[in-house]
Scaffold this active site. Structure first.
Site, PDB file in Angstrom:
ATOM      1  N   LYS A   1       0.818  -1.203   0.000  1.00 55.19           N
ATOM      2  CA  LYS A   1       0.000   0.000   0.000  1.00 55.19           C
ATOM      3  C   LYS A   1       0.864   1.270   0.000  1.00 55.19           C
ATOM      4  O   LYS A   1       0.408   2.312  -0.450  1.00 55.19           O
ATOM      5  CB  LYS A   1      -0.906   0.024   1.238  1.00 55.19           C
ATOM      6  CG  LYS A   1      -1.799  -1.185   1.449  1.00 55.19           C
ATOM      7  CD  LYS A   1      -3.018  -1.158   0.608  1.00 55.19           C
ATOM      8  CE  LYS A   1      -4.123  -2.153   0.960  1.00 55.19           C
ATOM      9  NZ  LYS A   1      -3.774  -3.551   1.212  1.00 55.19           N
TER      10      LYS A   1
HETATM   11  C1  LIG Z   1      -4.453  -4.704   0.785  1.00 54.69           C
HETATM   12  C2  LIG Z   1      -3.692  -5.969   0.815  1.00 54.69           C
HETATM   13  C3  LIG Z   1      -3.992  -7.018  -0.059  1.00 54.69           C
HETATM   14  C4  LIG Z   1      -5.153  -6.952  -1.026  1.00 54.69           C
HETATM   15  O1  LIG Z   1      -4.947  -5.995  -2.030  1.00 54.69           O
HETATM   16  P1  LIG Z   1      -6.189  -5.454  -2.889  1.00 54.69           P
HETATM   17  O2  LIG Z   1      -5.633  -4.373  -3.744  1.00 54.69           O
HETATM   18  O3  LIG Z   1      -7.186  -4.936  -1.891  1.00 54.69           O
HETATM   19  O4  LIG Z   1      -6.727  -6.609  -3.654  1.00 54.69           O
HETATM   20  C5  LIG Z   1      -3.188  -8.140  -0.023  1.00 54.69           C
HETATM   21  N1  LIG Z   1      -2.159  -8.245   0.848  1.00 54.69           N
HETATM   22  C6  LIG Z   1      -1.842  -7.260   1.712  1.00 54.69           C
HETATM   23  C7  LIG Z   1      -0.716  -7.451   2.643  1.00 54.69           C
HETATM   24  C8  LIG Z   1      -2.583  -6.082   1.719  1.00 54.69           C
HETATM   25  O5  LIG Z   1      -2.272  -5.099   2.573  1.00 54.69           O
END
Ligand SMILES: *Cc1c(COP(=O)(O)O)cnc(C)c1O
Length: 463
Positions: free
Chosen positions: A112
């Site tokens: 993120k």
């Molecule tokens: C947010 C997240 C996901 C999922 O990603 P999306 O874009 O919501 O599909 C997977 N793994 C981790 C560690 C995350 O923080």
């Protein structure tokens, strides 16, 4: 470059407007009116460039006049300067033709950060220029919130409120949200699940009087600027494995469908992607929908991969928009069904369209743990549970002769309990954040109550 809503009824916006708005006023999600194309030569020319330089080339066509080239270069440079690895998104090899893309070297140890750090800098420049303030409210299953707080803390033009489900995030995630000392940061622990947090967030956006009154801005993964930032590492990793002269496949641990949708955009731009594999945990609405066409919401079952514990996968709407040939009315009708009946059913034709671009697999809790154990024993890699789900599905579905890149979405130290249970090793935090457990926490408990939340936001920003 103009942005249109997936439901066809909201005003057309510029990049900057779409970024500051988040959710469209018709309830839809913004997408670019056309998808910029990268030629084979454009992609070949990325070989050997820095992450930042590729980021500029991939994202520039989407920005339009919102930022000058010089501004945008500086924004990118600042966004990634706090990463703990000079490659930003380095790759390691797991097996023959299987690679792990490490997306966890940012300040909060999950992918993120790639989008959120960029968006923080973009907001700062845009708001400084217009001399405005905004209120950011986000809902999180853990990683988005910590990444948002880290990206926006201390910025003058922004207050940031993050709703997370009380007791349902890991201690590292919680501490990353509750320990920053900046006064513009507000961590809110809400009663309920992530889907409840996301529902209250949507309610706030759909209350136009409140939304306009506090100048609400969204940074959830529905924000187009976040999707865009994630397109970049599909290019850097594919080029380093031989694209555009050969096809590359990707497996993506998926929840809200933002990360894998970025891969779909990379493919639409011209990157030769073979398989795009959606990997889910036991909360497998996407896997069920892609297999049967039935998108039926169920209750969330908490798992050891909490960042994927969701039942309403917001960005899937964008994939449906393309599967339906950009027919906003059709998407509105599906979403109305979802709201009133808790689900919708896709025709065989649409399932076929989706399966040209996406394959999927589901991993149970015990299979996740077993993969963490196995990856350490066989590949000498300590994986977080989300990444382990990716590796497990990739191993089941990948083709031997096409390089597979599995996205490692978080650092194992962010989910130490699950990792320790599977390996007897408690992964340490990287040195740069090793004092996290000694810092003081600051958090407000809130109920699952829209009116109370709105009052709290208004009170806090009036100060
Ligand atoms: C947010 C997240 C996901 C999922 O990603 P999306 O874009 O919501 O599909 C997977 N793994 C981790 C560690 C995350 O923080």
């Amino acid at each position: 470059m103009k942005y249109i809503s997936t439901r066809g009824q909201a005003p057309t916006l510029t990049f900057e407007e779409a970024m500051l708005t988040g959710l469209a006023r018709d309830g839809g999600l913004y997408v670019p009116e056309t998808i910029p194309q990268m030629s084979k030569d454009d992609i070949s020319a990325m070989a050997g460039l820095s992450y930042e330089e590729v980021a500029f080339r991939v994202m520039r066509p989407y920005i339009g006049d919102s930022f000058t080239d010089q501004e945008f270069k500086e924004i990118i440079a600042k966004a990634y300067s706090g990463f703990g690895h000079s490659a930003r998104a380095p790759m390691v090899q797991l097996d023959s033709n299987h690679f792990l893309l490490e997306l966890f070297h940012g300040p909060t140890l999950a992918f993120k950060d790639f989008a959120m750090q960029l968006i923080g800098q973009l907001f700062q420049v845009a708001l400084k220029r217009s001399n405005e303030r905004v209120t950011i409210v986000g809902a999180t299953s853990g990683d988005t919130g910590s990444a948002a707080i880290e990206a926006f803390k201390g910025l003058d033009a922004v207050d940031v409120f993050i709703l997370y489900p009380h007791g349902r995030v890991s201690e590292v995630q919680r501490r990353q949200m509750t320990t920053p000392t900046e006064s513009n940061v507000h961590a809110l622990a809400m009663d309920g699940h992530f889907d409840d947090c996301q529902a209250r967030l949507k309610d706030m956006f759909n209350d136009f009087e409140f939304r306009d009154g506090v100048r609400l801005a969204g940074v959830n993964s529905i924000n187009w600027a976040r999707v865009l930032a994630q397109v970049v590492y599909y290019f850097t990793s594919a080029v380093s494995l031989g694209a555009p002269d050969r096809k590359i496949s990707f497996t993506v641990p998926t929840g809200n469908f933002g990360d894998i949708f970025a891969g779909f955009i990379a493919k639409k731009m011209g990157l030769p992607i073979d398989q795009l594999i959606v990997a889910t945990n036991q909360n497998d609405i996407l896997h069920r929908c892609l297999s049967t066409g039935e998108y039926i919401t169920d209750s969330v079952i908490p798992s050891i991969s909490p960042s994927m514990d969701i039942q309403v996968s917001s960005n899937f709407e964008r994939a449906l928009f393309y599967a339906y040939d950009q027919d906003g009315a059709a998407i509105s009708a599906l979403m109305e069904d979802l709201k009133t009946t808790g689900g919708f059913t896709l025709s065989q034709g649409i399932i076929d369209r989706l399966s040209q671009d996406f394959v999927s697999g589901r991993v149970s809790e015990s299979e996740t743990s077993a993969q963490i154990t196995k990856s350490l024993a066989v590949h000498a890699e300590l994986l977080c549970p989300h990444s382990a789900i990716g590796v497990d599905v990739a191993d089941r579905l990948r083709k031997a002769d096409v390089p597979m890149v599995t996205l490692a979405t978080a650092h194992p130290a962010k989910f130490p309990d699950a990792v320790e249970a599977a390996t007897n090793i408690r992964p340490p935090l990287p040195a740069r954040m090793s004092d996290l457990f000694e810092r003081n926490e600051r958090v407000t408990r809130v109920g699952n109550d829209l009116e109370a939340l709105k009052s709290l936001v208004m009170e806090r920003i009036a100060k």
